[in-house]
Design an enzyme around this catalytic site. Structure first.
Site, mmCIF file in Angstrom:
data_model
loop_
_atom_site.group_PDB
_atom_site.id
_atom_site.type_symbol
_atom_site.label_atom_id
_atom_site.label_comp_id
_atom_site.label_asym_id
_atom_site.label_seq_id
_atom_site.Cartn_x
_atom_site.Cartn_y
_atom_site.Cartn_z
ATOM 1 N N CYS A 17 13.607 7.510 32.254
ATOM 2 C CA CYS A 17 13.948 6.745 33.459
ATOM 3 C C CYS A 17 14.266 5.309 33.087
ATOM 4 O O CYS A 17 14.199 4.920 31.925
ATOM 5 C CB CYS A 17 12.806 6.789 34.471
ATOM 6 N N CYS A 20 11.843 3.269 30.950
ATOM 7 C CA CYS A 20 11.910 3.499 29.495
ATOM 8 C C CYS A 20 12.928 2.560 28.861
ATOM 9 O O CYS A 20 12.661 1.908 27.844
ATOM 10 C CB CYS A 20 12.306 4.942 29.198
ATOM 11 N N CYS A 85 26.368 9.482 -16.293
ATOM 12 C CA CYS A 85 24.987 9.180 -16.675
ATOM 13 C C CYS A 85 24.201 8.701 -15.463
ATOM 14 O O CYS A 85 24.747 8.543 -14.373
ATOM 15 C CB CYS A 85 24.942 8.124 -17.786
ATOM 16 N N CYS A 88 25.493 5.760 -13.409
ATOM 17 C CA CYS A 88 26.526 6.055 -12.403
ATOM 18 C C CYS A 88 25.872 6.403 -11.068
ATOM 19 O O CYS A 88 26.259 5.891 -10.011
ATOM 20 C CB CYS A 88 27.391 7.239 -12.853
ATOM 21 N N ASP A 499 52.684 -14.290 31.864
ATOM 22 C CA ASP A 499 53.611 -14.890 30.911
ATOM 23 C C ASP A 499 54.953 -14.157 31.043
ATOM 24 O O ASP A 499 54.996 -12.988 31.415
ATOM 25 C CB ASP A 499 53.046 -14.731 29.498
ATOM 26 N N ASP A 698 50.658 -11.947 25.950
ATOM 27 C CA ASP A 698 50.732 -11.058 24.789
ATOM 28 C C ASP A 698 49.552 -11.241 23.846
ATOM 29 O O ASP A 698 49.450 -10.565 22.836
ATOM 30 C CB ASP A 698 52.056 -11.226 24.045
ATOM 31 N N ASP A 702 49.366 -16.954 23.995
ATOM 32 C CA ASP A 702 48.625 -17.199 25.228
ATOM 33 C C ASP A 702 47.116 -17.195 25.028
ATOM 34 O O ASP A 702 46.369 -17.234 26.006
ATOM 35 C CB ASP A 702 48.993 -16.127 26.263
#
Length: 803
Positions: A17, A20, A85, A88, A499, A698, A702
């Site tokens: 709920c 929680c 090895c 790595c 614009d 855009d 702007d």
């Protein structure tokens, strides 16, 4: 916010709920290093901004688990190649453990295998594979790996199984309860079912096995000094169960009938489980938008590695891969064309129904559809970097964020359960001391009914489910809200600034008019003009050349070219002298153009740029180019005006051109010749007069105005959606999306208010009815179980909104 702050997104399990969610949120916010934390009950997700020098995701996982909840983790195994090895293996392990979102990584050299536990909200398996390959090794998912089941689907299956078992035990008890009523006395009830011990045998598994989740949840909540729905359920059902046990014991040697409430406790738990089942299913539907977006992705890709074609899962594609795409297939990831020509259906991103032609070097976007050509492409963005993945992330973030209106519900739900417990105890005492003195049974029924009817589930789900459904539906129409607060604020917009270039218009000039002098052949004229302009890099020259080529005219051969800055060009084409440019350029060359000037001025008044042309010293004609208006701009402006919104067009262009464009689309308010930095000042002036302003641009020039406005809307095509500057991204580049965004905001807020009203009303009306003894506990249980479902279903109506 500090620039070093990181964000973690964790999927949480075990919430029942709003209390929680509030408790987890408070617990996370108290951690040293957390800037802010937000927990969404409907999404079962937390978003945490934190200082990575002080905390890690593992710390949040521990905190959430200490509060009594769980964190969803995904486990994957990778086959690793190239290790020689132990060094790595250690190197890969360290590298993987540094990835944000990876909780643990273990690399086994002998088995050449890596086992990774990670947060799927933060990192994808493709990112993990890419990291291994960056370290100089190979990695791919184990082919026999069992894919993890979605945790929500798992929850649904679990609740369904619990409900079936619980119903089987509860139905005989329900039969005995129904048989008690006078109007149902004709029903046959087997005598053995009236035996207290038989009823206890039936009720006990429901109370303590099926109901275990409520006891566990209540214990964890109380242990952490708070209370939630589980506390109410446990108190109510335990009171009914243990009172019934007491009655069964004290009436063993008595001839009196026991007052049993085993059916009350069992049926309540069954109904609550049923409600949770419906709620889980409804929540799954409310995230349908994300599933639809994810469903657009290709599942596999054909890559060319070492000259060999190989079909691999999408998540194994890495940057730089050469991918083969056949006609009719989805483009797997973002990239560019290496070989071949085709047309691509990009409607899922741009909304444009016409396919876009693609040639070598052109950009491609994942999940768009290759229509008719076979192409080779290079992968430039994979996994979470693709355009579609970025869109999905924005939608997820918006669905997980909180609208300011939710704060009220959160504050109330945080103190709601203790208040309800207090009311229930007071009502119990009033009944047993004054209403029906010494009568325990009616007092107990009132006590149980109040506890059960007052569950705050509906209150906790009222806002987040509407935001999920509203923002998800908007995303299907190419409208991406950056957060719940922006979804809420957009409804109040009364002024929209748009614009001009790239917003009202396409942002790209095209050839619009060709007027040739008497005696000139238009085809020859355009061939010479096109050849001259082809050597220029000016955008207007490119528009002229493209327009001539689109007419199917072959360009002549240029022998000489000279650009005259600010005036035009002169060139020699196929032995002919060609001059193209302004009136002043014609005057310099002594060319008489007086007869055509009225035509030229008329074109300029219409917002077009006209250029005069002379061949061999004689006026030959003129060409005009213009940034053409989008087909939908006029209709979009009309829709906004009809909604009572003031529309203003703002541009850096000259006033004559701006007015011509404005007149064509129906905008009366024009602000012209404004520099990018001046646009923000114009927004502030409007805000100072009390206007709620949306700026639409855009997202590049702007940006200052987008940030300054109450709501910034970035027009884009889904490739550069200007997420940093804008609050909303309109990925389809259609101005109609402005009106759609405002309508969606208004509908969503109306839906949220409906949900909150009914959630408050439900408890406000239900508690007094229960307190005066007019509500049977099992009826209260049914009402509580279905109240949250009704709220979610109301929110889901937003998924059917049409524009």
């Amino acid at each position: 916010m500090n620039t070093a702050v990181k964000e973690a997104n964790l999927q949480i399990t075990g919430m029942t709920c709003a209390a929680c969610a509030t408790r987890i949120e408070k617990g996370l916010n108290k951690m040293d290093g957390v800037e802010h934390a937000n927990v969404n009950l409907a999404l079962e997700k937390s978003s945490i901004a934190y200082d990575p020098t002080k905390l890690s995701e593992a710390d949040f996982e521990k905190k959430i688990e200490a509060l009594g909840y769980g964190v969803v983790k995904q486990k994957s195994e990778l086959d690793i190649t190239g290790m020689t090895c132990a060094a790595c293996a250690t190197r890969i392990e360290k590298g993987l453990n540094k990835i944000e979102g990876v909780l643990s990584a273990n690399v086994n050299l002998a088995l050449e295998k890596a086992t990774i536990e990670f947060n799927p909200s933060e990192v994808a398996i493709a990112d993990i594979i890419a990291k291994v390959e960056k370290l100089g090794y190979g990695a791919h998912k184990k082919t026999d790996e069992q894919e993890s089941i979605d945790h929500r689907e798992k929850t649904i299956q679990t609740q369904k199984r619990k409900f079936i078992i619980s119903a089987c035990f509860s139905l005989p008890l329900l039969w005995t309860m129904v048989g008690h009523f006078s109007f149902t006395s004709f029903l046959y009830v087997p005598t053995f079912l009236m035996n207290p011990w038989i009823q206890m045998v039936l009720a006990t598994p429901v109370q303590f096995i099926i109901g275990k989740q409520f006891y566990v949840g209540a214990y964890k909540a109380l242990r952490n000094g708070s209370a939630n729905m589980d506390v109410l359920v446990v108190m109510g059902t335990s009171a009914a169960y243990f009172y019934s046990v007491y009655q069964a014991i004290v009436t063993i040697d008595s001839h009196h009938d026991a007052h049993l409430y085993f059916e009350t406790s069992a049926v309540l738990i069954t109904l609550i489980i049923l409600g949770k089942l419906f709620e889980a299913k409804a929540k799954g539907r409310s995230s349908e938008a994300i599933k639809k977006l994810m469903g657009l992705q290709a599942k596999t890709a054909i890559v060319l590695r070492n000259g060999v074609e190989k079909e691999i899962p999408l998540e194994e594609v890495v940057m730089g891969d050469t991918i083969l795409v056949k006609p009719g297939e989805k483009i797997p990831v973002d990239g560019e064309v290496l070989e071949g020509n085709t047309a691509v259906d990009e409607s899922m991103l741009t909304g444009e129904s016409l396919p876009v032609d693609k040639k070598q070097g052109d950009a491609l976007f994942g999940s768009t559809i290759n229509k008719n050509g076979f192409i080779q492409m290079k992968a430039t963005k994979v996994g979470r970097d693709t355009a579609l993945a970025q869109i999905i992330k924005v939608v997820e973030d918006a669905q997980g964020s909180k609208a300011p209106i939710q704060r009220l519900a959160d504050q109330i739900s945080g103190i709601f359960v203790p208040i309800v417990v207090g009311i229930a105890i007071i009502a119990f005492l009033v009944w047993i001391l004054w209403v029906q003195p010494s009568e325990f049974t009616p007092a107990l029924e009132v006590f149980i009914a109040i506890l059960v009817i007052a569950c705050p589930c509906a209150l906790g789900l009222a806002t987040p489910t509407s935001i999920m459904a509203g923002s998800g539906r908007a995303a299907e129409f190419g409208i991406l809200f950056k957060g719940g607060e922006h979804l809420e604020q957009t409804q109040s917009i009364d002024t929209v600034i748009i614009d001009k270039t790239g917003t009202v218009t396409h942002g790209k000039p095209v050839l619009t008019d060709v007027v040739v002098a008497i005696g000139q052949d238009e085809k020859r004229f355009l061939s010479l003009i096109g050849a001259a302009e082809k050597q220029s890099e000016h955008p207007l020259a490119e528009a002229i050349v493209q327009g001539i080529q689109d007419k199917g005219i072959e360009l002549g051969n240029g022998q000489f070219f000279e650009a005259i800055p600010g005036y035009g060009v002169q060139a020699t084409v196929s032995g002919q002298s060609v001059v193209i440019g302004t009136r002043k350029l014609m005057q310099q060359y002594g060319i008489n153009v007086s007869n055509v000037l009225p035509t030229m001025e008329q074109l300029e008044e219409n917002g077009k740029t006209a250029m005069l042309a002379a061949i061999n010293g004689q006026y030959a004609g003129l060409v005009a180019v213009a940034d053409t208006i989008k087909d939908t701009s006029k209709e979009a402006v009309r829709r906004l005006l009809d909604m009572g919104i003031t529309v203003i067009m703002m541009t850096g262009d000259n006033e004559r051109t701006a007015k011509a464009i404005g007149q064509e689309v129906g905008v009366d308010h024009i602000i012209a010749e404004v520099l990018p930095e001046g646009k923000a000042d114009e927004v502030k002036k409007l805000q100072a007069t009390g206007n709620k302003v949306a700026m639409v641009g855009d997202g590049i020039n702007d940006a200052p105005a987008l940030v300054t406005a109450n709501i910034g809307m970035a027009i884009g095509t889904g490739t550069d959606v200007a997420m940093e500057a804008a609050d909303i991204t309109l990925i389809r580049g259609d101005l109609n999306s402005i009106a759609d965004a405002i309508i969606m905001s208004r509908k969503t807020m109306r839906n949220i208010k409906q949900n909150l009203f009914w959630a408050f009303a439900y408890n406000t009306i239900g508690i007094p009815i229960a307190a005066v003894g007019l509500l049977a506990p099992w009826v209260a249980g049914a009402a509580m179980a279905f109240s949250s479902v009704s709220v979610v279903l109301n929110a889901l109506r937003l998924q059917r909104v049409k524009f």
